[in-house]
Design a protein around this motif. Structure first.
Motif: not given
Lengths: 163, 501
Positions: A95, A103, A110-111, A114, A140, A146-148, B395-397, B400, B403-404, B412
């Motif tokens: 965050p 993004f 991030f990924l 993990l 997305f 979706v406005p990431m 976790i990623l989904f 998202i 956030f959406a 988040i």
């Protein structure tokens, strides 16, 4: 993180007291009897009662207060400290860097953290996270809108948007 | 009868059928992706609907909603991510069935009960719209207050083990809901001076955080995360479903009735209906102790009530022009744009169109069966992914989705905090379900309680002397006192036995 009922009850009691203290500062408006502090006060009393009950029950069951905090399911698995640190770092960092880096940059980092926490090697983690980010961007952001955040790539938004 | 044929001829137009098929398919995709909602899908559809005639336009909304609500059960069963607050009522149960190797049965029950429940709701809409609407319109703030309280008692009933911890969870959920701006006075509460908290934490970050993220945190702690989960084969989702529904036919009927009645109440809807249906099913079940361990009975009741509520939400909308939820509010807007007047006169002025809309419910719920089957078959690949790859994706989904829902990165942060809280709660056997329901119902309780007090000028008598409110009050109080009564009875009989010995 598993705690004895006495410890849990104590935390719940403290939470209840804190909520009550905060709720009592929420004075109602002049024209109504019950204000914004009404429902939180009821919750607070409920939490205090439940917390106290847990504490008393623990003492009655064990003969004396049981103070214990342990990590369930984690502390016997191999490499759990590293796993916990990677997971914690990922949840804290994402965050923070997402609005700055955007993004497309923040998500692979991030990924990767993990995936590494799941004992996947760094090269594989980086490749998987890059591919996943690209797919997520396509589905997305491009298709579903979706406005990431774009972050530092804001000026390259038009080039990087497929649709 | 002529009106029915007119409606059918309007509906069975090739373009209308194509629109229904496309919307139903879109609904399945939207519902199955965590964080994407039916409302979002309808907003995306609006530009297209403006250029369509009324029937295909509204049929598109109906089809998308019906299939999206069911499709939210797929990630719930496979990944413990509830698609909607309503499906959170039985996410734990369906996920437990999946872990027990009964993923086919869990998804099959969700699909069939959703389809049949939706059609039964549509039947009630067809034949009982006016009396159902009269029932709905008799509800005022007093009745809504007790209904929400009854919903909260349902959350305690669904808690299988420790009632004290169930209450703790409930209070935590109500507290989370109170963060932000007080709905009655507009004052800020528990924000600590942070403006970002004025909007509260949001339903999606809390729901997905408590369920999905907490589950993934726990999953990281398991030793064997690199192997695909065992016993997960999805071949024939209909196998055993008919037998199961027949076995628990009472729960199925209860679920349909509860969903149809509560769905007709504006502002109540599928959320409360599913939870109450699940709780009632557990309360009257002969196998109460099996609930929460992967028992299909609760799933049968709640799955049916979910989709039945979607159909009956159109009752107040069509009969009185009162929107039951955000979806029906959009439908009303579209109807006005198309020159239709939702309200008592619509059945007189445009009966063909009204019945065509109702028949589109049947068609959408029928289409749900093959489309849902294909979606489930497609989703089976998800369960073959090794856990150490799947968990980061979940976790990623979830991030998202969070956030959406709010268009803010704060969503988040809230998601992750709720995930850690959910993990701690479950590690200490504090159930999550009451917290979720507390969060959903707290605003309804508070607003209606304070509104009612303003109406009655501070008197609490109307809370009990209005007929429906009185009945709901008695049911709620008895339900709350039942555990205490049971404890007193057990104590009495134990003492009697000790005396005899």
């Amino acid at each position: 993180m598993r705690m004895s009922d006495f410890v849990l009850g104590t935390l719940v009691l403290i939470l209840g007291c804190a909520i009550f203290a905060s709720a009592s500062e929420l004075a109602p408006a002049r024209h109504i009897k019950f204000g914004p502090g009404f429902l939180p006060s009821i919750i607070a009393v409920g939490l205090v009662l439940c917390g106290s009950t847990l504490m008393i029950r623990d003492v009655v069951t064990n003969g004396r207060p049981k103070f214990s905090i342990s990590l369930p399911d984690w502390d016997h698995t191999p490499g759990w400290t590293k796993k916990a640190l990677l997971l914690g770092a990922a949840l804290v960092i994402y965050p923070i860097i997402l609005p700055i880096a955007g993004f497309l940059i923040a998500t692979p980092i991030f990924l990767s953290l993990l995936l590494r926490a799941g004992a996947i090697t760094w090269p594989r983690a980086i490749v998987l996270s890059t591919i996943t980010t690209a797919l997520a961007q396509l589905v997305f952001v491009d298709v579903l809108g979706v406005p990431m955040p774009w972050g530092v790539l804001q000026n390259f938004q038009i080039i990087l948007t497929v649709f | 009868m002529a009106v029915f044929f007119e409606a059918l001829s309007l509906l069975f137009d090739p373009f209308v059928l194509l629109v229904i098929l496309a919307s139903a398919s879109g609904g399945i995709v939207l519902g199955a992706v965590p964080g994407l909602t039916a409302t979002m899908g309808i907003v995306l559809l609006i530009p297209f609907i403006f250029y369509m005639d009324p029937i295909p336009g509204i049929a598109a909304i109906v089809s998308l909603t019906a299939t999206a609500i069911f499709a939210g059960d797929i990630p719930g069963a496979l990944l413990r991510i509830p698609g909607t607050p309503a499906s959170a009522a039985y996410t734990d149960e369906s996920y437990a069935m999946t872990k027990n190797g009964q993923v086919e049965l869990a998804l099959g029950i969700s699909l069939v009960t959703a389809s049949v429940g939706g059609m039964i709701g549509a039947l009630l809409l067809l034949f009982l719209a006016p009396p159902l609407a009269k029932f709905a319109i008799s509800f005022s703030s007093f009745e809504y207050f007790w209904l929400a309280c009854l919903g909260l008692t349902a959350s305690i009933i669904v808690t299988s083990d420790d009632r004290i911890k169930g209450f703790i969870s409930l209070f935590i959920g109500v507290f989370i809901a109170s963060i932000g701006i007080d709905p009655v006075t507009g004052m800020s509460r528990f924000t600590g001076g942070f403006e970002i908290l004025l909007g509260g934490l949001g339903v999606v970050p809390v729901l997905v955080g408590l369920y999905a993220v907490s589950e993934t945190i726990r999953g990281f702690g398991e030793a064997q995360t690199h192997k695909p989960p065992a016993n997960f084969e999805i071949k024939n989702v209909f196998r055993g479903v008919g037998k199961t529904i027949f076995l628990y036919w009472r729960s199925f009927v209860q679920g349909n009735i509860i969903g149809s009645l509560l769905g007709a109440l504006p502002g109540a809807g599928a959320d409360i209906a599913a939870w109450i249906a699940y709780a009632v099913s557990k309360r009257f079940s002969k196998q109460k102790e099996k609930f929460g361990t992967g028992h299909p009975e609760g799933l049968v009741a709640a799955g049916a009530s979910n989709n039945a509520a979607i159909s009956s939400a159109y009752v107040p909308m069509m009969v009185f022009g009162i929107p039951g939820d955000s979806l029906t509010a959009i439908v009303i807007g579209i109807m006005f744009v198309k020159g239709l007047n939702p309200g008592p006169t619509i059945f007189l002025n445009d009966p063909g169109i009204v019945y065509a809309i109702i028949f589109s419910f049947f068609l959408a719920n029928l289409l749900m069966l093959p489309l849902g089957y294909l979606a489930i078959r497609g989703a089976r690949h998800l369960v073959r992914v090794p856990k150490n790859v799947m968990l980061p994706l979940v976790i990623l989904f979830s991030a998202i989705a969070a956030f959406a829902s709010s268009n803010m990165v704060f969503g988040i942060s809230a998601l992750f905090v709720m995930g850690v809280l959910g993990w701690i709660m479950e590690a200490n056997k504090v159930p999550i379900a009451p917290a979720v329901l507390g969060m959903i119902l707290a605003p309804m309780i508070e607003q209606n309680f304070l509104k009612s007090l303003m109406i009655s000028r501070g008197s609490i008598a109307p809370f009990f002397d209005r007929p429906i409110a009185g009945v709901l009050a008695v049911v709620t109080i008895i339900t709350l006192l039942l555990p205490l009564i049971g404890w007193i009875k057990r104590l009495y009989f134990t003492r009697q036995q000790n005396r005899m010995v």
